[in-house]
Scaffold this active site. Structure first.
Site, PDB file in Angstrom:
ATOM      1  N   THR A 106       0.831  -1.208   0.000  1.00 41.65           N
ATOM      2  CA  THR A 106       0.000   0.000   0.000  1.00 41.65           C
ATOM      3  C   THR A 106       0.866   1.258   0.000  1.00 41.65           C
ATOM      4  O   THR A 106       0.707   2.146  -0.851  1.00 41.65           O
ATOM      5  CB  THR A 106      -0.909  -0.003   1.248  1.00 41.65           C
ATOM      6  OG1 THR A 106      -1.615  -1.236   1.271  1.00 41.65           O
ATOM      7  CG2 THR A 106      -1.881   1.145   1.238  1.00 41.65           C
ATOM      8  N   LYS A 147       8.030   2.028  12.244  1.00 39.64           N
ATOM      9  CA  LYS A 147       7.982   2.474  13.658  1.00 39.64           C
ATOM     10  C   LYS A 147       8.537   1.439  14.623  1.00 39.64           C
ATOM     11  O   LYS A 147       9.157   1.762  15.616  1.00 39.64           O
ATOM     12  CB  LYS A 147       6.538   2.844  14.034  1.00 39.64           C
ATOM     13  CG  LYS A 147       5.559   1.664  14.002  1.00 39.64           C
ATOM     14  CD  LYS A 147       4.475   1.838  12.999  1.00 39.64           C
ATOM     15  CE  LYS A 147       3.873   0.493  12.630  1.00 39.64           C
ATOM     16  NZ  LYS A 147       2.696   0.548  11.847  1.00 39.64           N
ATOM     17  N   GLU A 153       9.551  10.460   8.765  1.00 36.12           N
ATOM     18  CA  GLU A 153       8.296  11.197   9.000  1.00 36.12           C
ATOM     19  C   GLU A 153       7.084  10.271   8.959  1.00 36.12           C
ATOM     20  O   GLU A 153       6.125  10.430   9.726  1.00 36.12           O
ATOM     21  CB  GLU A 153       8.166  12.302   7.933  1.00 36.12           C
ATOM     22  CG  GLU A 153       7.066  13.291   8.172  1.00 36.12           C
ATOM     23  CD  GLU A 153       7.278  14.135   9.405  1.00 36.12           C
ATOM     24  OE1 GLU A 153       8.170  14.983   9.411  1.00 36.12           O
ATOM     25  OE2 GLU A 153       6.538  13.938  10.387  1.00 36.12           O
ATOM     26  N   GLY A 186       1.606   8.692  10.296  1.00 35.75           N
ATOM     27  CA  GLY A 186       1.390   8.641   8.837  1.00 35.75           C
ATOM     28  C   GLY A 186       1.580   9.954   8.108  1.00 35.75           C
ATOM     29  O   GLY A 186       2.692  10.425   7.914  1.00 35.75           O
ATOM     30  N   ILE A 228       0.645  12.994   8.980  1.00 31.15           N
ATOM     31  CA  ILE A 228       0.774  14.246   9.757  1.00 31.15           C
ATOM     32  C   ILE A 228       2.244  14.640   9.807  1.00 31.15           C
ATOM     33  O   ILE A 228       3.086  13.847  10.212  1.00 31.15           O
ATOM     34  CB  ILE A 228       0.255  14.075  11.205  1.00 31.15           C
ATOM     35  CG1 ILE A 228      -1.197  13.603  11.227  1.00 31.15           C
ATOM     36  CG2 ILE A 228       0.414  15.366  11.997  1.00 31.15           C
ATOM     37  CD1 ILE A 228      -1.733  13.332  12.626  1.00 31.15           C
ATOM     38  N   GLY A 246     -11.952  -4.178   6.664  1.00 30.27           N
ATOM     39  CA  GLY A 246     -10.524  -3.988   6.377  1.00 30.27           C
ATOM     40  C   GLY A 246      -9.886  -2.876   7.194  1.00 30.27           C
ATOM     41  O   GLY A 246      -8.738  -2.501   6.942  1.00 30.27           O
ATOM     42  N   ASP A 303       1.539  -0.770  18.632  1.00 32.27           N
ATOM     43  CA  ASP A 303       1.807   0.185  17.551  1.00 32.27           C
ATOM     44  C   ASP A 303       1.971   1.606  18.110  1.00 32.27           C
ATOM     45  O   ASP A 303       2.930   2.312  17.784  1.00 32.27           O
ATOM     46  CB  ASP A 303       0.641   0.109  16.545  1.00 32.27           C
ATOM     47  CG  ASP A 303       0.755   1.113  15.430  1.00 32.27           C
ATOM     48  OD1 ASP A 303       1.521   0.872  14.483  1.00 32.27           O
ATOM     49  OD2 ASP A 303       0.069   2.164  15.506  1.00 32.27           O
ATOM     50  N   LYS A 323       5.371   4.184  18.388  1.00 32.64           N
ATOM     51  CA  LYS A 323       5.372   5.565  17.872  1.00 32.64           C
ATOM     52  C   LYS A 323       5.715   6.573  18.974  1.00 32.64           C
ATOM     53  O   LYS A 323       6.518   7.484  18.758  1.00 32.64           O
ATOM     54  CB  LYS A 323       4.012   5.879  17.239  1.00 32.64           C
ATOM     55  CG  LYS A 323       3.758   5.071  15.957  1.00 32.64           C
ATOM     56  CD  LYS A 323       2.306   5.131  15.527  1.00 32.64           C
ATOM     57  CE  LYS A 323       2.041   4.372  14.230  1.00 32.64           C
ATOM     58  NZ  LYS A 323       0.618   4.187  13.947  1.00 32.64           N
ATOM     59  N   GLY A 346      -2.680   4.913   5.455  1.00 30.43           N
ATOM     60  CA  GLY A 346      -3.268   4.964   4.111  1.00 30.43           C
ATOM     61  C   GLY A 346      -2.224   5.205   3.053  1.00 30.43           C
ATOM     62  O   GLY A 346      -1.143   5.741   3.327  1.00 30.43           O
TER      63      GLY A 346
HETATM   64  N1  HSE Z   1      -1.850   0.145  12.177  1.00 28.28           N
HETATM   65  C1  HSE Z   1      -1.691   1.565  12.268  1.00 28.28           C
HETATM   66  C2  HSE Z   1      -3.000   2.207  12.709  1.00 28.28           C
HETATM   67  C3  HSE Z   1      -1.317   2.224  10.982  1.00 28.28           C
HETATM   68  O1  HSE Z   1      -4.015   1.533  12.862  1.00 28.28           O
HETATM   69  O2  HSE Z   1      -2.973   3.401  12.941  1.00 28.28           O
HETATM   70  C4  HSE Z   1       0.125   2.154  10.643  1.00 28.28           C
HETATM   71  O3  HSE Z   1       0.953   2.686  11.629  1.00 28.28           O
END
Ligand code: HSE
Length: 424
Positions: free
Chosen positions: A16, A100, A124, A129, A131, A182, A196, A200, A298
């Site tokens: 993606t 990350k 970045e 993402g 931002i 999805g 996640d 970050k 995205g």
């Molecule tokens: N899996 C992450 C989220 C996106 O749901 O924000 C990629 O970092």
């Protein structure tokens, strides 16, 4: 210094994010994607302008290609990304990554390695993402002492919590819907258990405070225990429940970095960041408070950040022997960390108690004995089985004392359904 023509880019990953990066780079004259590594070379790809002769299933062909100036690593995960990045740096390439997990686990060694080889790693896209947050912190906000970050850094969990709030539905129901659409992965653990967001905030806090934060010292709790009843109660009390990644530096320079669900006041900006949107609020001097919000994932939002980093490097190549000095990592010190048990927080507690006389008094006494002062205590309803749902909001109290009180409330025959920290 040599004058450069087209800067040559190698991509590792054409999923993606990689596809978005490839498509976006097509419109820039000064850069050219000359090699792309994919996992499955036989997978049909409907990408305009893609010349199949530059596609390989061996990522080492990208990092060992002597013509390539910048490698964009877009596969995620620790291995083989770690080795590929080190090999690319050794071979004289600058790096752009959206990884990350790799940065949170191995950032220190990778940045040091890059510096030893006079190469930069830009990232970045790894945090929030689309931002723009890393470059602003490193450049235009560099004159600030930022001592607090509060952020929504995971779109999947923010989507689930928003849907639970809007539909009054359970976590399980909304997760299933999100997986069907999805929005959540088949194995959602990395998102819903807060890994996640923890990756970050580890990197974000490290660069913001200029002190290295170790991932293992970041407190983490996910959203799997949040109930529809908690959403309801929070709403009645003037709050929304969000998965907040936060980092705070106290006056002694100690860092408190965590990810956990939080009751956020409806008056606060973060309460209104819904669905897959991410946001980062920074507080410091002299700027005051700044909030940036936007798409946290995205194809094109993430490509925006990756391409921005690629173009930032490309613009400098051939013009300086030491490019992008402000974007480099210059700190060696580890932050002194505060353990969650030594922090002070405000809490929301949901308790199911037998509907006996004096039950609220007893809960109040246990709290008082643990030096916990209550802001409010409300009996919301009595069920047919003669149990009462009691909702408590505390004032700011010690985590250690709160955990002791919870044990004692349970030993006294009550069920503690939820303990959620409240934003102050
Ligand atoms: N899996 C992450 C989220 C996106 O749901 O924000 C990629 O970092």
């Amino acid at each position: 210094m040599e004058k450069r023509d087209k800067i040559k880019i190698g991509l590792i990953g054409l999923g993606t994010v990689g596809s978005g990066v490839f498509k976006t780079l097509q419109s820039f004259e000064n850069v050219e994607v000359t090699k792309i590594a994919v996992r499955n070379i036989n997978k049909p790809r409907n990408i305009d302008g893609l010349d199949n002769s530059i596609v390989t299933d061996n990522p080492y062909e990208v990092v060992n290609d002597s013509e390539i100036d910048i490698v964009a690593e877009l596969i995620g995960g620790v291995e083989p990304a770690y080795d590929l990045i080190k090999t690319a740096i050794k071979n004289g390439k600058h790096i752009v990554t959206a990884n990350k997990e790799l940065l949170a686990k191995h950032g220190e060694e990778l940045f040091n390695f890059a510096e030893e080889h006079n190469k930069v790693i830009l990232y970045e896209a790894a945090i929030a993402g689309g931002i723009p947050i890393i470059m602003p912190i490193k450049t235009i906000l560099a004159g600030n002492k930022i001592n607090k970050i509060e952020a929504i850094l995971n779109g999947t969990t923010n989507y689930i919590l928003t849907k639970m709030d809007v539909q009054g539905a359970s976590y399980e129901t909304v997760l299933k819907e999100a997986q069907e659409l999805g929005y959540a992965e088949a194995d959602p653990t990395g998102d819903v258990e807060g890994f996640d967001a923890a990756y970050k905030i580890t990197t974000l806090a490290t660069i913001t405070f200029g002190k290295r934060i170790k991932l293992e010292n970041v407190y983490r709790e996910g959203i799997t225990k949040i109930r529809a009843q908690d959403m309801d109660a929070a709403n009645d009390l003037g709050y929304k429940i969000k998965l907040i990644a936060s980092a705070q530096l106290n006056e002694n320079g100690q860092a408190d970095v965590r990810v956990h669900p939080m009751l956020v006041s409806k008056k606060a900006t973060l309460a209104h960041i819904d669905y897959v949107t991410n946001a980062v609020s920074l507080t410091g001097h002299p700027v005051g408070s700044v909030t940036l919000s936007g798409p946290g994932a995205g194809e094109f939002p993430t490509a925006s950040s990756v391409v921005g980093d690629i173009l930032a490097i490309a613009a400098e190549l051939g013009k300086s022997d030491y490019i992008l000095p402000m974007m480099r990592c210059k700190h060696d010190d580890n932050a002194e960390m505060i353990n969650i048990s030594d922090t002070t927080n405000k809490y929301y507690i949901s308790i199911t108690a037998k509907n006996n006389k004096g039950v609220i008094g007893k809960i109040g006494t246990i709290c008082a004995n643990n030096d916990i002062s209550l802001e409010s205590i409300v009996q919301r309803c009595v069920s047919q089985d003669n149990t009462a749902d009691i909702t408590v909001i505390t004032e700011q109290v010690k985590e250690k004392n709160m955990q002791n009180a919870i044990k004692q409330i349970e030993l006294d025959g009550n069920k503690v359904n939820s303990l959620i920290r409240v934003q102050v």
